[in-house]
Write a protein that holds these residues in place. Structure first.
Motif, PDB file in Angstrom:
ATOM      1  N   SER A   1      -5.886   1.179  17.350  1.00  0.00           N
ATOM      2  CA  SER A   1      -6.366   0.871  16.013  1.00  0.00           C
ATOM      3  C   SER A   1      -6.111  -0.581  15.639  1.00  0.00           C
ATOM      4  O   SER A   1      -6.402  -1.007  14.546  1.00  0.00           O
ATOM      5  CB  SER A   1      -5.708   1.789  14.991  1.00  0.00           C
TER       6      SER A   1
ATOM      7  N   THR B   1      -8.566  -1.995  11.047  1.00  0.00           N
ATOM      8  CA  THR B   1      -9.567  -1.551  10.078  1.00  0.00           C
ATOM      9  C   THR B   1      -8.880  -0.776   8.970  1.00  0.00           C
ATOM     10  O   THR B   1      -7.882  -0.099   9.189  1.00  0.00           O
ATOM     11  CB  THR B   1     -10.615  -0.645  10.744  1.00  0.00           C
ATOM     12  N   ILE B   2      -9.414  -0.930   7.784  1.00  0.00           N
ATOM     13  CA  ILE B   2      -8.952  -0.123   6.653  1.00  0.00           C
ATOM     14  C   ILE B   2     -10.181   0.544   6.059  1.00  0.00           C
ATOM     15  O   ILE B   2     -11.317   0.203   6.437  1.00  0.00           O
ATOM     16  CB  ILE B   2      -8.251  -0.982   5.576  1.00  0.00           C
ATOM     17  N   LYS B   3      -9.947   1.425   5.126  1.00  0.00           N
ATOM     18  CA  LYS B   3     -11.063   2.174   4.538  1.00  0.00           C
ATOM     19  C   LYS B   3     -12.212   1.269   4.130  1.00  0.00           C
ATOM     20  O   LYS B   3     -13.366   1.504   4.453  1.00  0.00           O
ATOM     21  CB  LYS B   3     -10.580   2.958   3.302  1.00  0.00           C
ATOM     22  N   SER B   4     -11.866   0.187   3.421  1.00  0.00           N
ATOM     23  CA  SER B   4     -12.929  -0.619   2.843  1.00  0.00           C
ATOM     24  C   SER B   4     -13.491  -1.654   3.810  1.00  0.00           C
ATOM     25  O   SER B   4     -14.450  -2.338   3.493  1.00  0.00           O
ATOM     26  CB  SER B   4     -12.401  -1.317   1.597  1.00  0.00           C
TER      27      SER B   4
ATOM     28  N   HIS C   1      -2.590   4.774   6.785  1.00  0.00           N
ATOM     29  CA  HIS C   1      -3.969   5.260   6.647  1.00  0.00           C
ATOM     30  C   HIS C   1      -5.004   4.306   7.183  1.00  0.00           C
ATOM     31  O   HIS C   1      -5.785   3.725   6.439  1.00  0.00           O
ATOM     32  CB  HIS C   1      -4.309   5.564   5.175  1.00  0.00           C
TER      33      HIS C   1
ATOM     34  N   THR D   1     -14.473  -6.864   3.374  1.00  0.00           N
ATOM     35  CA  THR D   1     -14.998  -5.541   3.043  1.00  0.00           C
ATOM     36  C   THR D   1     -16.301  -5.293   3.791  1.00  0.00           C
ATOM     37  O   THR D   1     -16.999  -6.235   4.188  1.00  0.00           O
ATOM     38  CB  THR D   1     -15.264  -5.409   1.536  1.00  0.00           C
TER      39      THR D   1
ATOM     40  N   GLU E   1      -8.289   3.686   9.388  1.00  0.00           N
ATOM     41  CA  GLU E   1      -9.426   4.495   9.754  1.00  0.00           C
ATOM     42  C   GLU E   1      -9.420   4.714  11.252  1.00  0.00           C
ATOM     43  O   GLU E   1      -9.058   3.835  12.008  1.00  0.00           O
ATOM     44  CB  GLU E   1     -10.685   3.739   9.356  1.00  0.00           C
TER      45      GLU E   1
END
Ligand code: ADP
Ligand code: MG
Length: 614
Positions: free
Chosen positions: A431, A443-446, A409, A605, A411
């Motif tokens: 990515s 990149t990650i969600k946060s 997952h 973050t 982004e």
């Protein structure tokens, strides 16, 4: 106010001073061996129990001591070797401080038996923690026997500080080697826990080296001899193709005394310049003879460092004579100035599409030595094909990757595209991004994820190896021709200890003999050309119990293999490989730390970033 200064009682002063001289059982070994040599012994026996923690005993056939001297030898500053400070500059002996026996007797149970040649009977003294327990007449052969039991019995903190038996034994063997190499004309025997570990007859220097490090060493040695007014050099350097990854066999002796000198080591390094593969260390066994007046050995209590009056000259002479020897023995011309620059980088992804197979037209599998020299050449030229092998550890490649990747997952990057728009190297869907050939950014969600590629790959390989070893079902790749690798007897001992675990990891041994290991299969993730380096690294890790002494052999093995095989900092990775790495990392049980407990990645973050932009 009352006076508060008082003199420390002798036994306390002795204990404190002992700390300087005796750090571990190996220090006792060194002091006792040196005393035996100073006493003119021609035959010396070293007996060790439990890595010296229970017993260190040295028996010599030297000149022995008189009754009075035997008693005096345990007094601090009692020495027969110097009378005035001036004598320090004419030293021909190893000892001179008169501290060793006093120090040892302060922190152990010591028994001394000694007899001079012309006497009928000798003296036996028992001392425990500086207290003389008994002194009596005894029947004993000519020479001296000193046994040191229960080292640090009265300093529990020190005793607890000692390392495992493997490590302490290693230190003892190192000291034994140093003394034995400095004195090939003396015969040495060493016993550990009742079995004979070394038997070194009186011999010449070359034979002594071979007796210690194994018969195969013989062909690796290039003689170095130089005779100048200020310095004489004799000894050997190892041929560059046998250079090791670990700094093992490097010995300088100055006037028969083992010394460490980073400066002179550098001189050798520079003589080998261009001949060694990156990270490899030349081995050398060199005796330097200088006028004792031009050195000061008094600067360090354990006496392995010395000060030379004219270091620069020694450096220059040493460098040029080693260079000369390498040239004379036809080693220098190995240098190939026209080689393809691509071969210098461990990984070149332009070649990736068409892995080429190198065919050695001289190759003859029926010639005994062929394998060994074949390995040596393949170190120098890591091919695309061999590199690919490294990555097999990450299981399948290519096709599956994209699919696996979606599970993490990440982004979508579509929003950032303006950032990279003008860089057509970066694909639309990318990515991950590698920078400094060291970190992978994703990149990650946060927010942002920053991964250390070397540590991450170590984690992945480590869990893989651990799993294989536990379920005992590692995949092996059969070798077309078994590899024959040479090791010293001690190294063989370690390989024997690890054999079962190595087999579980995927190694297949055909035979383990005196100094030879034949391997017919290796784990799929291990390229054939790296086997010897990996085993070397493993042995040195076991000897030093890197990274930590409390782990099991399986764990140590998995760590060591992972360390050797993990992609290094500085290696550029394709996008697919980056993604695969990230993907596999997060499939691990403990993705956030390397096998040695260092962070594999950090996150940043969006909030934290936002705060930086206020
Ligand atoms: P140092 O070696 O610096 O003189 P030590 O404490 O090691 O100090 O030894 C003290 C003295 O004991 C030596 O100077 C030597 O005279 C005598 N001695 C020690 N070991 C032996 C030995 N194995 N044989 C004969 N004499 C010895
Ligand atoms: Mg001494």
């Amino acid at each position: 106010m009352a006076d508060i200064i008082q003199l420390l009682p002798d036994h306390v002063a002795n204990q404190i001073a002992a700390g300087e001289v005796v750090q571990r059982p190996a220090s006792v070994v060194k002091e006792l061996l040196e005393n035996a040599i100073d006493a003119g012994a021609t035959s010396i026996k070293l007996i060790i129990k439990d890595a010296g923690k229970t017993l260190v005993q040295v028996i010599d056939n030297g000149k022995g001591m008189s009754v009075t001297d035997a008693r005096l030898s345990f007094e601090r500053h009692a020495t027969s070797k110097i009378k005035t400070a001036d004598d320090l500059f004419k030293l021909n002996t190893k000892g001179f401080r008169g501290e060793a026996l006093a120090s040892i007797a302060a922190i152990a149970h010591v028994e001394l038996k000694t007899k001079q040649d012309h006497e009928d009977v000798g003296t036996c003294i028992v001392i425990e923690g500086s207290t003389v327990i008994s002194q009596e007449v005894v029947v004993t052969p000519k020479g001296t026997s000193i046994s040191v039991k229960n080292l640090f019995f009265n300093i529990p903190a020190r005793r607890n500080f000692l390392k495992s038996n493997t490590v302490e034994t290693r230190h003892i063997i190192d000291e034994f080697h140093r003394v034995a190499l400095a004195h090939p004309n003396i015969s040495f025997v060493m016993f550990h826990n009742g079995s004979e570990t070394f038997n070194l007859p009186e011999s010449n220097y070359r034979q002594r080296i071979v007796n210690i490090f194994g018969i195969k060493t013989n062909e690796k040695l290039v003689p170095v001899n130089e005779d100048t007014e200020v310095l004489q050099i004799s000894g050997f350097v190892g041929k560059p193709e046998f250079a090791k990854k670990t700094r093992g066999e490097q010995f300088f002796f100055v006037n028969n005394r083992f010394i460490k000198s980073a400066y002179l080591n550098h001189a050798i390094g520079s003589a080998f310049e261009g001949l060694l593969k990156d990270g490899a260390h030349a081995s050398y066994f060199l005796n330097l003879t200088v006028n004792p007046q031009t050195i000061d050995i008094n600067i360090h209590p354990t006496k392995t460092e010395i000060k030379f009056d004219d270091e620069h000259t020694l450096y220059a002479i040493l460098r040029s004579s080693v260079k000369h020897s390498l040239g004379q023995f036809n080693i220098a011309p190995v240098l190939d100035f026209e080689r393809d620059a691509n071969l210098d980088t461990p990984y070149s992804y332009q070649q990736k599409g068409t892995p080429s197979i190198e065919v050695d037209s001289n190759f003859n599998p029926f010639r005994e030595d062929q394998q060994a020299s074949n390995i040596a050449t393949s170190y120098r030229k890591p091919t695309a094909a061999s590199w690919e092998g490294l990555y097999v550890g990450l299981e399948s490649k290519g096709t599956q990757t994209q699919q696996d990747f979606s599970e993490v997952h990440f982004e979508s990057n579509s929003k950032n595209e303006s950032f990279f728009d003008n860089d057509n190297q970066v694909e639309q869907k990318q990515s991950t991004y590698q920078f400094h050939n060291k970190y992978i950014v994703s990149t990650i969600k946060s927010g942002l994820l920053l991964i250390d590629q070397h540590r991450a790959h170590q984690r992945i390989l480590y869990e893989n190896f651990l799993k294989n070893m536990t379920i005992k079902e590692a995949m092996s790749q059969q070798l077309l021709f078994p590899l024959a690798l040479h090791f010293s007897p001690q190294e063989i001992e370690i390989i024997n200890q690890l054999k079962t675990d190595l087999e579980h990891a995927g190694f297949i041994f055909q035979a383990i003999k005196d100094e030879l290991v034949e391997i017919s299969g290796v784990p799929v993730s291990v390229p054939e050309s790296e086997v010897s380096i990996i085993l070397e690294q493993l042995i040195s890790d076991v000897e030093n119990e890197v990274p930590d002494s409390n782990f099991s052999a399986t764990d140590l093995l998995a760590k060591s293999l992972a360390k050797s095989l993990a992609i290094k900092t500085g290696q550029s990775l394709t996008i697919l490989e980056q993604e695969h790495l990230v993907n596999s990392l997060f499939a691990c049980k403990e993705p956030n730390v390397s096998p040695t407990n260092k962070a594999t990645f950090i996150t940043m973050t969006v909030d934290a970033l936002d705060r930086k932009f206020v």
